[in-house]
Design a protein around this motif. Sequence first.
Motif, short mmCIF file in Angstrom:
data_model
loop_
_atom_site.label_atom_id
_atom_site.label_comp_id
_atom_site.label_asym_id
_atom_site.label_seq_id
_atom_site.Cartn_x
_atom_site.Cartn_y
_atom_site.Cartn_z
N ALA A 194 0.83 -1.21 0.00
CA ALA A 194 0.00 0.00 0.00
C ALA A 194 0.86 1.26 0.00
N ARG A 241 -10.09 11.55 -4.95
CA ARG A 241 -10.77 10.53 -4.14
C ARG A 241 -11.88 11.17 -3.30
N ALA A 276 -12.10 7.37 6.59
CA ALA A 276 -11.69 6.92 5.27
C ALA A 276 -10.86 5.65 5.34
N LEU A 277 -9.95 5.57 6.31
CA LEU A 277 -9.12 4.37 6.45
C LEU A 277 -9.98 3.15 6.75
N ARG A 299 -11.96 2.01 3.71
CA ARG A 299 -11.14 1.35 2.69
C ARG A 299 -10.78 -0.08 3.08
N VAL A 302 -8.94 -1.04 5.70
CA VAL A 302 -7.64 -1.21 6.36
C VAL A 302 -7.87 -1.88 7.71
N SER A 356 -9.21 13.29 4.45
CA SER A 356 -8.51 12.10 3.96
C SER A 356 -7.59 12.43 2.79
N ASP A 413 -3.76 11.47 2.72
CA ASP A 413 -3.14 10.73 1.61
C ASP A 413 -1.87 11.42 1.13
#
Length: 454
Positions: A148, A163, A171-172, A175, A177, A203, A207
């Motif tokens: 990643a 995004r 957000a994490l 996704r 995670v 987010s 990122d």
Amino acid sequence: MLEPAYQVDVVVVGAGIAGLSAAHRLTSAGVTTAVLEAAPCAGGRMSTEKVDGFRLDRVGQLLSTSYPELRLTPGLGALALRRFAPGVLLHRDGRTHRAGAPAAAGSARGALHVVRALASAPRGPAASPGRAGAPVGGAVDQARLGTALGRIAATPVERLLSRPELPAAQALAARGVPARTIGGFLRPLLAALLCDPELTTSSRCADLALRAFASGRLCVPEGGAEALPELLAATLPPGTVHTGVRVTSVSTTSVTTAEHGEIRCRAVLLATDARAAAELLPGLRVPDFHPVTVVHHTTDDPAPALATGTSLLLDADRGGPVAHTAVLSNVDPCRAPAGRVLISSTVLGAPPDGIDTAVRIHLSRLYGTSTRRWETLAVHHTPEAVPAMRPPHDLRRPVRLLAGLYVCGDHRDTSTVQGALHSAHRAAAAVLADLGAAGSVNRSEPAPTLPRAA
């Protein structure tokens, strides 16, 4: 036709890194520029206190070698950066584990490098590679993390900015995670990079921070944070920067100062912090801020220096007030006199009562040594250290307010050194475009001068 009474082409208000870097771009284009700073010295929040041979940063934001503007900004060619060891050290359950960025962005070899780094990290007794209690889980989770990081390092910035935007923590999780990877690695890392322990940051900004981490090395300016603005100021034409000058009002064609009266110009660029800019231009949005406290200790005990080397140490347990800490004299030896160790630790959010005692107790666990005899050099609390970037956050807030009136700073971009420099780049470009190809109307003058104080 421009009247002879005009004294300078552009007045930049504020001599932080945004104002100084914008001034470099303007003067390089042949535009006479005066930088006015209310404080007795340039630098803004990037300041360093000198105590008995130690150099102590007041905020101590982390930089990355991958910040493009560190290479693109005129005047920074001689900037020396002192790098941390690759990746970071994570303290979890009484042990330390290393996690780092891929060696080659986006490649299987890069992911393998991360797994090997994690497996070979220094650990406490009874720890073993891939143990379930490791901050990012077992070998499979570690490989996924490495992949990643490699992927995000290779992703174009514009794709990241397209995004969907959520608070970083949400957000994490959205996704997919794993929770142990978020809590054990991403949360402490992003807290250090964004000064936001709750990960309320956009987010998209998170990122970008992860991309910078994965594609470069964490670093600090050699000699202290002040080295960056000092270098920018020193490489401007002599007489460009004027300190101790307080601006009381601005327009598109002049600024008024408490000390020198009115200074006429062709354009004004506000490069102060967000609150000061809003005081001069009511209606500008003032963001919330993340408070930061930096506690500096020294000791002649070599144990912490041997335990962490040049690594940044993060607390994955959130077991005390310290978010991250480092033996900065290992990273940058000129920050401490010979024979002494400088430990600099960052507390995010509101500092606890009895902060020095609380920090010492926490550091004792993180470094695995007694801190009773450590000497406290300074405790620097900055309530408005870093502008918050909660969603929705416009990373390219307009820098041109009116023809002749512009604004820049980390509150117009991302709340990082990269963001401050990039906003200055955008603002200088807007000023030059509006001034047109005519260039300076004061080319015969080597540098602007201010009227005498009344």
